[in-house]
Design a protein around this motif. Sequence first.
Motif, PDB file in Angstrom:
ATOM      1  N   UNK A 205       0.858  -1.183   0.064  1.00 32.82           N
ATOM      2  CA  UNK A 205       0.036   0.040   0.049  1.00 32.82           C
ATOM      3  C   UNK A 205       0.830   1.176  -0.010  1.00 32.82           C
ATOM      4  N   UNK A 206       2.247   0.998   0.175  1.00 34.06           N
ATOM      5  CA  UNK A 206       2.991   2.161   0.387  1.00 34.06           C
ATOM      6  C   UNK A 206       2.755   3.061   1.339  1.00 34.06           C
ATOM      7  N   UNK A 207       2.289   2.566   2.599  1.00 29.95           N
ATOM      8  CA  UNK A 207       2.045   3.696   3.816  1.00 29.95           C
ATOM      9  C   UNK A 207       2.962   3.146   4.572  1.00 29.95           C
ATOM     10  N   UNK A 208       3.497   4.418   5.325  1.00 28.51           N
ATOM     11  CA  UNK A 208       4.707   4.365   6.388  1.00 28.51           C
ATOM     12  C   UNK A 208       4.039   3.619   7.664  1.00 28.51           C
ATOM     13  N   UNK A 209       4.938   2.700   8.039  1.00 25.84           N
ATOM     14  CA  UNK A 209       4.665   1.772   9.394  1.00 25.84           C
ATOM     15  C   UNK A 209       5.434   1.904  10.553  1.00 25.84           C
TER      16      UNK A 209
END
Length: 410
Positions: free
Chosen positions: A366-370
Amino acid sequence: MTPDEQTVLDRIDEELLVRVTRELVQATGQNPPGEEAATVAALAAAARDLGLDVVTSPVEPGRDNITITLAGGNGPGLLILGHTDVVPVGDGWTTDPYGGTVKDGRIYGRGASDMKGGLAAALAALATLRGTALTGPVELTAVVDEEETGKGIRAYVADAHHTAAPANIPATEPGSDDSQPTGFLGCVTAEPTDLQTIIAARGDSYLRVAIHGRACHAGNPDDGANAIYGAAAVVAEIERLHAELTANPHPLLGPATWSVGQINGGTGGSIVPADCVIVADRRLLPGESPAAVLDDLRSRVAALRLEDRGLSVELEMPMEMPAFETAAGTDLVRVVESARSDAGGPDLPLAGWTAACDGGYVARDLGVPVVVLGPGSVTTQAHRADESIPVTELVTAARAYALTALRLLT
């Protein structure tokens, strides 16, 4: 903290946290064989009682992911990620593993740390934020099968509704009539980290190597093709691969690793074995491709020329969980770390995690920072007899999640 933030934190309900954690522990959720349904039902009931929106999504018969949403504006939101399954109980318990016993400020039971306490803390944070004007939603998603093959998180990221939102997209004001939320500014995975902010985690993969030979009487072993001998050669090669990886450690995570965990072959001492199966664990570093790992092992096994011994080999990777790394200077890390500190978290530095978690899928797909941040301990409590979690850590985690949402979404 601002007065408005303090007002929200003052609404954190310790009794609610204890009650929901105990209800989730009592709802079992053992995997294998995949008994998450009771946990999903308990989490859904608690969320509905708190006035939150609940949606379940089938992954397999009787195994649903659950998404609990606190509505906000139409800008990108915050994802809090967890899982509803727990590992099997095992031996050595001195308390009821599904009792949810409260003793000396701790809640005992399978999954208390990994990770039903984290789910309860996230739910309490959403409940505390009701009525707050947020620029985007806060979503708590709890998936099935994290402890085995990741079916739940793979189904979640495959849902086309969940698309990444770049962190520089301005959030829409609450109440606007614009389109649906565009994704997430960040993801907090609520796994047990001793309330330390984790910005990198190793991934994991399982590799299955099946060696096929030819059975015969052990009195004339050269008439057959011994699959266990072939397996022994493969195990030795995997051990060499593990040693080679030590030369390239990650600064936060150390080196990638190989470990042979299972080997099974043969039918009796007087029979040359026709088949042998090896199962190995390969921990992954950020940026490593599971497919490349499989191809590398395939080439190394091919170089053993087991076909010259009358053997054939099948390789597959039945499970892969990607690694991730989030830069320390990103907005998500900055906000989470300040929230954790202001919520009363321990004085611990940003760190890496040698365990693996579903957050890697969110980062990769998703390309979301985690980041990973949660109550309880993966090193001293998870997957052990008499697993437990301190009530004080549940409160701190709920405060940290609520502050993170406030600071990202207002």
